[in-house]
Design an enzyme around this catalytic site. Structure first.
Site, PDB file in Angstrom:
ATOM      1  N   SER A  75       0.848  -1.193   0.000  1.00  7.32           N
ATOM      2  CA  SER A  75       0.000   0.000   0.000  1.00  7.32           C
ATOM      3  C   SER A  75       0.877   1.234   0.000  1.00  7.32           C
ATOM      4  CB  SER A  75      -0.911   0.011   1.237  1.00  7.32           C
ATOM      5  OG  SER A  75      -1.463   1.312   1.374  1.00  7.32           O
TER       6      SER A  75
ATOM      7  N   HIS B 101      -1.016  -1.101  -4.515  1.00  6.83           N
ATOM      8  CA  HIS B 101      -2.323  -0.812  -3.909  1.00  6.83           C
ATOM      9  C   HIS B 101      -2.422   0.690  -3.634  1.00  6.83           C
ATOM     10  CE1 HIS B 101      -5.916  -1.948  -1.544  1.00  6.83           C
ATOM     11  NE2 HIS B 101      -5.524  -1.028  -0.672  1.00  6.83           N
TER      12      HIS B 101
ATOM     13  N   ASP C 217      -4.619   3.703  -2.264  1.00  8.30           N
ATOM     14  CA  ASP C 217      -5.737   3.986  -1.359  1.00  8.30           C
ATOM     15  C   ASP C 217      -6.321   5.358  -1.643  1.00  8.30           C
ATOM     16  OD1 ASP C 217      -6.042   1.690   0.452  1.00  8.30           O
ATOM     17  OD2 ASP C 217      -3.924   2.076   0.851  1.00  8.30           O
TER      18      ASP C 217
ATOM     19  N   MET D 213      -9.070   8.041  -0.898  1.00  6.03           N
ATOM     20  CA  MET D 213      -9.981   8.427   0.196  1.00  6.03           C
ATOM     21  C   MET D 213     -10.481   9.844  -0.061  1.00  6.03           C
ATOM     22  SD  MET D 213      -7.889   7.061   3.505  1.00  6.03           S
ATOM     23  CE  MET D 213      -6.908   5.552   3.451  1.00  6.03           C
TER      24      MET D 213
ATOM     25  N   HIS E  95      -8.162   1.111  -4.609  1.00  8.29           N
ATOM     26  CA  HIS E  95      -9.129   0.847  -3.540  1.00  8.29           C
ATOM     27  C   HIS E  95      -9.839   2.157  -3.228  1.00  8.29           C
ATOM     28  CE1 HIS E  95      -9.604  -0.215   1.046  1.00  8.29           C
ATOM     29  NE2 HIS E  95     -10.766  -0.166   0.416  1.00  8.29           N
TER      30      HIS E  95
ATOM     31  N   MET F  53     -12.121   4.326  -1.351  1.00  6.38           N
ATOM     32  CA  MET F  53     -12.873   4.560  -0.103  1.00  6.38           C
ATOM     33  C   MET F  53     -13.551   5.912  -0.249  1.00  6.38           C
ATOM     34  SD  MET F  53      -9.885   3.077   2.350  1.00  6.38           S
ATOM     35  CE  MET F  53      -8.696   3.219   1.019  1.00  6.38           C
TER      36      MET F  53
ATOM     37  N   MET G 225     -11.995  -6.099   4.525  1.00  6.19           N
ATOM     38  CA  MET G 225     -11.185  -5.169   5.332  1.00  6.19           C
ATOM     39  C   MET G 225     -10.907  -5.784   6.701  1.00  6.19           C
ATOM     40  SD  MET G 225     -10.430  -2.539   3.500  1.00  6.19           S
ATOM     41  CE  MET G 225      -9.627  -1.599   4.798  1.00  6.19           C
TER      42      MET G 225
ATOM     43  N   ASP H  71      -6.847  -6.419   3.841  1.00 12.24           N
ATOM     44  CA  ASP H  71      -6.210  -5.097   3.884  1.00 12.24           C
ATOM     45  C   ASP H  71      -6.359  -4.516   5.282  1.00 12.24           C
ATOM     46  OD1 ASP H  71      -5.313  -2.515   3.405  1.00 12.24           O
ATOM     47  OD2 ASP H  71      -6.935  -1.989   2.012  1.00 12.24           O
TER      48      ASP H  71
HETATM   49  C1  DX5 Z   1      -6.612   1.545   5.137  1.00 11.33           C
HETATM   50  C2  DX5 Z   1      -6.095   1.221   3.770  1.00 11.33           C
HETATM   51  C3  DX5 Z   1      -4.953   0.296   3.782  1.00 11.33           C
HETATM   52  C4  DX5 Z   1      -3.735   0.753   4.553  1.00 11.33           C
HETATM   53  C5  DX5 Z   1      -3.153  -0.472   5.168  1.00 11.33           C
HETATM   54  O1  DX5 Z   1      -7.859   2.116   5.049  1.00 11.33           O
HETATM   55  O2  DX5 Z   1      -7.116   0.641   2.983  1.00 11.33           O
HETATM   56  O3  DX5 Z   1      -4.601  -0.116   2.463  1.00 11.33           O
HETATM   57  O4  DX5 Z   1      -2.758   1.392   3.792  1.00 11.33           O
HETATM   58  O5  DX5 Z   1      -2.101  -0.091   5.974  1.00 11.33           O
HETATM   59  P1  DX5 Z   1      -1.368  -1.082   6.976  1.00 11.33           P
HETATM   60  O6  DX5 Z   1      -0.832  -2.227   6.172  1.00 11.33           O
HETATM   61  O7  DX5 Z   1      -0.307  -0.215   7.555  1.00 11.33           O
HETATM   62  O8  DX5 Z   1      -2.373  -1.538   8.001  1.00 11.33           O
HETATM   63 ZN    ZN Z   2      -6.522  -0.214   1.028  1.00 13.86          ZN
END
Ligand code: DX5
Ligand code: ZN
Length: 217
Positions: A9, A34, A36, A38, A67, A69, A138, A172
């Protein structure tokens, strides 16, 4: 069970040198990158959007596992397709019509994934599991890296794996060398890890060890 795919990520990387961080992860053996996404609305954090994916695409051929969110994911499908995203994973909780969105993502030429938050029962994805490329279970509340792995999500993974032996099942949140065995044993094969890879003394070794834990199941 399908082969392991390790997806660092980039949320744990340095956003000021994102292209270099992506290349570094590819050199360390990453299968997917990956990303993220948001929106500060679906989750209480704001990261990046389609313009950055578009810029990044000019610097890497790697598989961009996006991903989302975000609220109203349907409004972003065309932008991500044009930006060059390889996979568009949206949250079941963020949409009114998941089947239509699955079709829309496919029609736009991307692979499609559905993500579920910790409080969402896995049964909501059963009727869509054979129409998607991946289900993301998740293992933390989405929004931030560095949280603790929720082992109580493993029954969801186990049930999915029993029902869909060939499905890519992604986990994840909080995945690391001390939690990977639980996830792998339950049947997860697409492993997202931010903190555990980026903060490790050897990201390359960590990726190899995560892969080994999955492939040895
Ligand atoms: C959280 C993200 C993850 C995050 C995971 O909402 O979707 O992808 O980066 O981070 P770690 O591996 O540090 O828990
Ligand atoms: Zn993620």
């Amino acid at each position: 069970m399908p082969a392991a795919k390790i997806a660092p990520s980039l949320l744990s990387g340095d956003f000021a040198k994102l292209a270099d961080e992506c290349q570094y992860m590819v050199d360390c053996g990453a299968d997917y990158l990956h990303m993220d996404i948001m929106d500060g609305h679906f989750v209480p954090n704001l990261t990046l959007g389609a313009p950055i994916i578009k810029s990044l695409r000019q610097h890497t051929d790697a598989f961009l596992d996006c991903h989302l969110m975000v609220s109203h994911p349907e409004q972003w499908v065309d932008d991500y397709a044009k930006a060059g995203a390889d996979m568009f994973t949206f949250h079941f909780e963020a949409t009114q019509d998941a089947p239509a969105l699955v079709q829309k993502v496919r029609d736009a030429g991307m692979k499609v994934g559905i993500a579920i938050k910790p409080k969402t029962p896995v049964s909501v994805v059963f009727e869509l599991a054979d129409k998607v490329d991946m289900i993301l279970v998740m293992t933390v509340e989405p929004g931030f890296g560095g949280q603790s792995f929720m082992a109580d999500m493993m029954p969801k993974v186990r049930e999915l794996r029993q029902r869909y032996p060939e499905l890519d099942i992604q986990v994840d949140g909080g995945l690391a060398l001390d939690t990977i065995d639980q996830a792998a044993k339950a049947g997860a094969n697409v492993i997202v890890a931010g903190t555990a890879i980026f903060k490790s003394a050897s990201p390359k070794d960590t990726i190899a060890l995560l892969r080994k834990a999955v492939d040895e199941q």
